[in-house]
Write a protein that holds these residues in place. Structure first.
Motif, PDB file in Angstrom:
ATOM      1  N   PRO A 564      76.893  64.895 119.379  1.00 35.39           N
ATOM      2  CA  PRO A 564      78.091  64.626 118.467  1.00 35.39           C
ATOM      3  C   PRO A 564      78.015  65.199 117.295  1.00 35.39           C
ATOM      4  CG  PRO A 564      77.579  62.382 119.810  1.00 35.39           C
ATOM      5  CD  PRO A 564      76.620  63.523 119.920  1.00 35.39           C
ATOM      6  N   ALA A 565      77.089  65.315 116.483  1.00 37.69           N
ATOM      7  CA  ALA A 565      76.676  65.880 115.289  1.00 37.69           C
ATOM      8  C   ALA A 565      76.989  67.360 115.333  1.00 37.69           C
ATOM      9  CB  ALA A 565      75.366  65.505 114.770  1.00 37.69           C
ATOM     10  N   ALA A 568      80.442  68.462 116.093  1.00 36.75           N
ATOM     11  CA  ALA A 568      81.211  68.106 114.819  1.00 36.75           C
ATOM     12  C   ALA A 568      81.744  69.878 114.283  1.00 36.75           C
ATOM     13  CB  ALA A 568      81.101  67.488 113.960  1.00 36.75           C
ATOM     14  N   ARG A 569      80.746  70.658 114.520  1.00 35.67           N
ATOM     15  CA  ARG A 569      81.196  71.920 114.001  1.00 35.67           C
ATOM     16  C   ARG A 569      82.378  72.729 114.524  1.00 35.67           C
ATOM     17  NH1 ARG A 569      75.644  75.181 114.135  1.00 35.67           N
ATOM     18  NH2 ARG A 569      75.270  73.882 116.079  1.00 35.67           N
ATOM     19  N   GLY A 573      85.493  68.767 116.821  1.00 41.05           N
ATOM     20  CA  GLY A 573      84.587  67.914 116.710  1.00 41.05           C
ATOM     21  C   GLY A 573      84.942  66.702 115.700  1.00 41.05           C
ATOM     22  N   ALA A 574      86.055  66.762 114.829  1.00 42.15           N
ATOM     23  CA  ALA A 574      86.615  65.725 114.286  1.00 42.15           C
ATOM     24  C   ALA A 574      87.304  64.745 115.047  1.00 42.15           C
ATOM     25  CB  ALA A 574      87.618  66.215 113.192  1.00 42.15           C
ATOM     26  N   GLU A 577      84.685  62.626 116.407  1.00 38.92           N
ATOM     27  CA  GLU A 577      84.110  61.745 115.677  1.00 38.92           C
ATOM     28  C   GLU A 577      85.031  60.495 115.239  1.00 38.92           C
ATOM     29  OE1 GLU A 577      82.228  62.332 111.148  1.00 38.92           O
ATOM     30  OE2 GLU A 577      83.652  63.591 111.707  1.00 38.92           O
TER      31      GLU A 577
END
Length: 772
Positions: A564-565, A568-569, A573-574, A577
């Protein structure tokens, strides 16, 4: 004190307040998160509720409509606005129906075969590649050719587009020229802000950026932009509340000034009356800064309203002055009752401090500090600046006939009991529920805007703002695996029309295990090259054109699975998140739902997953939270009432006299409740705040009417002061009652009625102890 020394004292007082105001303004940080006025969560669902109210996906959606121009012009405006907003830091995601061929960062493109479910059903072999390449030949002769030319060498199977379609909501409007349109012919967009939905300041910045972006588009003036959604409403509510509060405050202040001039025939009284109130307000704000660091905007707005009780302190001093005694003596003679009124009002507001709600605790600290400081300033500072020559209030024209008429009124002992019985009957016959648990019913948003929001939400197929499917697991990857495991059940619910769509976290990012399984199916370079060469037979593509594609697949075979990290790019991704939320020692997955038709169907889904999946009804959870919160407030108010009665009894050392003070206040409060209820009003927190304020004012009247006086002149001074206090309160809060905003109207109407009832009952039940 001589006149020059008095003037110096007044100037010094104002200069000191100005210096304090400068410091307060410098250090004041105003908070705008409305969750500060929500009760503390008592369980996991309530904590999640509060988080979702402020920062949930649905709360951060802005619904946009562009109308008033031909369809092709609207499509161009929609495309232009969407492209601009996608590069704006205020927005996490913008959708308008246009397929985003660059939905993944170029560095993440090799991951497309790990993210897409395409290869779960087919192999990346000659047959599949041949079929795809033949489709690309057809695509290159279509209007979409320009879009495909740059993408084709790297992605001949168009997995990027497959992912973009997968990440697009299932229920979408009619599409024209690549843009969503509503049935009424307006272009539609969905914009998700980074800012929490209940942060009006941040939402206002995002909306300003949106409007600015639209205003620079070519020919924007020929079209009309409509904005809706929770964030937009929070901004509109803030603006309308502030605007109405300002003009109502202005009219109220003018009326109060006119009343003081009429009552005391002196301009100097205006300056002197403001000193204790200003002192209390500034010290109250300073106390908030020291205690909390920041101050909520609602605290300031309501606090100044509640602190209006303090305006009665200097009025008592002005009206009770006698020509045969100096100012300090006159103040000293009424100080015991004034002090009791101050302490009693502070006791009432202790209940709000005991609520445990940060916003109400701030309100209590501000009001209590302000009342104590205003009272102290009235007692020890104000007498020093009062003029030597003044007009005795007892000599006011028409006051003696009024006093005599009031004294002659019949006071049958059965009348309060009759009013008590009548109030109980009205409460029993009330046509609506006692308590207002639905926050939506209190919204000051005009019905037309709410209806428009409903139209846009239906047309866009936006997520339901009421329901969330909550997935509970130990780690974020466990949540993704759980999401994948329930996906077949969810698809069955969609097919059965129990819900229109469920947006699961695994729609965006598969679990690590699924990514590894897909990775294992990818052919090596030699196998893929041979399959591609066979598929290209008789197709006129340039040799070596698909070398980037072969390189991406080879890279994908050795990639570490996407987390997930890292995801996020990407532009999405948001979104993921927001759907994966850490909670203490575990993680939650928040799946949004669109068009829930059968909530009970999700009970079976939850039961089959051992409690790891549950449907969160935000409306039901909020109502339960408000009910628990109100119960706590009522308990605190009950304790405060007992303390209040005990304080009055100890101060008078006479239960009979204490009863004549407490009884009018209690009966008046009951009558206000009865009138509100029989009028169809269900009670909210704002009514409780207003009833507390009215009770504090009413106690003030009863205390002074119960005060024994030696002559008719002093009785006239008491009446004069009380009339000025009552008229000023009815004037200010009566104006609030005319507001179109439910919150202001509830406070204004409740306090205005309360003041009138308290005044009448104080005369009826307490005046008998005065001597003329």
């Amino acid at each position: 004190m001589s006149t020059p020394r008095r003037i110096v004292f007044v100037v010094a007082w104002w200069l000191l307040l100005s210096a304090l105001a400068f410091v307060v303004r410098r250090d004041l940080v105003v908070d705008s998160d409305l969750r500060s006025f929500m009760p503390p969560a008592r369980n996991a669902d309530q904590k999640l509720l509060l988080d979702e109210i402020g920062n949930g996906p649905a709360s951060r959606l802005l619904l946009l409509g562009i109308s008033g121009a031909p369809p092709e012009r609207l499509a161009a405006l929609s495309h232009g606005l969407a492209r601009t907003l996608r590069n704006d830091p205020h927005f996490a995601r913008v959708l308008d129906g246009e397929t985003d061929a660059v939905a993944l960062d170029p560095a993440l493109l090799p991951y497309r075969y790990l993210l897409s479910p395409t290869l779960d059903k087919v192999a990346l072999d000659t047959t599949f590649l041949r079929d795809q390449l033949e489709q690309r030949v057809e695509d290159l002769s279509s209007p979409a050719a320009d879009m495909l030319k740059d993408l084709l060498p790297r992605d001949p199977t168009l997995e990027v587009l497959a992912l973009a379609q997968r990440w697009t909501p299932a229920k979408v409007p009619l599409t024209r020229d690549g843009v969503w349109f509503s049935p009424r012919g307006e272009a539609l967009l969905l914009a998700q802000t980074h800012a929490p939905g209940f942060d009006p300041v941040a939402q206002a910045e995002a909306i300003n950026a949106l409007q600015t972006a639209f205003a620079v588009l070519p020919d924007f003036a020929a079209a009309q932009l409509t904005i809706s959604g929770p964030g937009y409403f929070s901004v509109r509510v803030g603006e309308s509340t502030r605007a109405q509060a300002e003009w109502l405050s202005a009219f109220g202040s003018l009326g109060f000034v006119a009343l003081l001039l009429l009552a005391y025939r002196s301009v100097g009284v205006l300056v002197l009356a403001a000193l204790p109130l200003a002192s209390g307000a500034l010290v109250g704000i300073a106390a908030l800064i020291l205690a909390f660091g920041s101050v909520h905007g609602i605290t300031l707005a309501f606090g100044f309203t509640l602190l209006g009780v303090a305006q009665e302190y200097p009025i008592r001093v002005f009206s009770h002055r006698r020509t045969d005694a100096d100012a300090r003596t006159s103040v000293r003679e009424v100080w015991s009752l004034l002090r009791l009124a101050i302490v009693s009002a502070c006791i009432a507001y202790v209940a709000f401090f005991a609520s445990g709600v940060p916003g109400l605790q701030q309100l209590a600290v501000f009001t209590i500090t302000g009342l104590l400081v205003a009272g102290a300033a009235t007692r020890w500072l104000l007498p020093a600046v009062l003029p030597v020559h003044f007009r005795d209030a007892a000599e006011s024209r028409g006051l003696e006939p009024t006093r005599a008429w009031l004294a002659a009124l019949p006071r049958p002992r059965w009348l309060p009991w009759l009013l008590f019985a009548l109030a109980l009957a009205l409460l029993w016959l009330a046509p609506t529920p006692l308590w207002q648990n639905d926050l939506a019913a209190l919204t000051p948003v005009p019905p037309a805007l709410l209806a428009r929001e409903g139209e846009l939400r239906d047309a866009l197929g936006a997520p339901d703002v009421r329901y969330l499917l909550v997935l509970d697991a130990q780690t974020a990857d466990d949540v993704l695996r759980l999401s994948e495991s329930i996906s077949p059940q969810v698809e069955q619910l969609i097919s059965a029309h129990a819900v229109d769509d469920v947006e699961l976290p695994s729609r965006y990012l598969p679990s690590l295990a699924t990514q590894r399984a897909r990775q294992a199916t990818l052919p090596n370079r030699a196998t893929l090259t041979a399959a591609l060469d066979a598929a290209l037979q008789d197709l006129q593509f340039q040799p070596g054109l698909f070398a980037p594609f072969i390189e991406d697949v080879e890279t994908a075979r050795t990639l570490s699975p996407l987390t997930p990290a890292e995801f996020a790019r990407s532009p999405f991704g948001a979104r993921l998140e927001a759907m994966l939320v850490p909670r203490d020692e575990h993680w939650l997955g928040l799946a949004t739902l669109t068009g829930v038709h059968d909530p009970a169907a999700f009970a079976a889904l939850a039961a089959s997953n051992a409690g790891q999946v549950r449907l969160l009804d935000l409306k039901a959870a909020s109502e339960a939270l408000i009910a628990q919160y109100r119960e706590r407030i009522l308990q605190a108010l009950g304790v405060a009432l007992l303390l209040l009665a005990l304080t009055v009894a100890i101060a008078f050392r006479d239960l009979h006299r204490a009863w004549h003070v407490i009884a009018p206040m209690s009966l008046a409060t009951l009558l206000v409740l009865a009138v509100l209820r029989i009028s169809g009003v269900s009670l909210s927190l704002f009514h409780l705040v207003a009833l507390t304020l009215a009770a504090g004012l009413g106690l003030h009247y009863a205390l002074f009417f119960e005060r024994k006086v030696e002559n008719a002149a002093e009785a006239r001074r008491t009446l004069h002061a009380t009339l000025v206090c009552v008229i000023s309160a009815v004037l200010v809060f009566g104006l609030l009652a005319t507001s179109t905003l439910p919150v202001l109207r509830a406070i204004g109407l409740t306090v205005a009625m309360g003041v009138a009832f308290h005044f009448c009952l104080s005369i009826l039940m307490a005046q008998g102890s005065q001597e003329s």
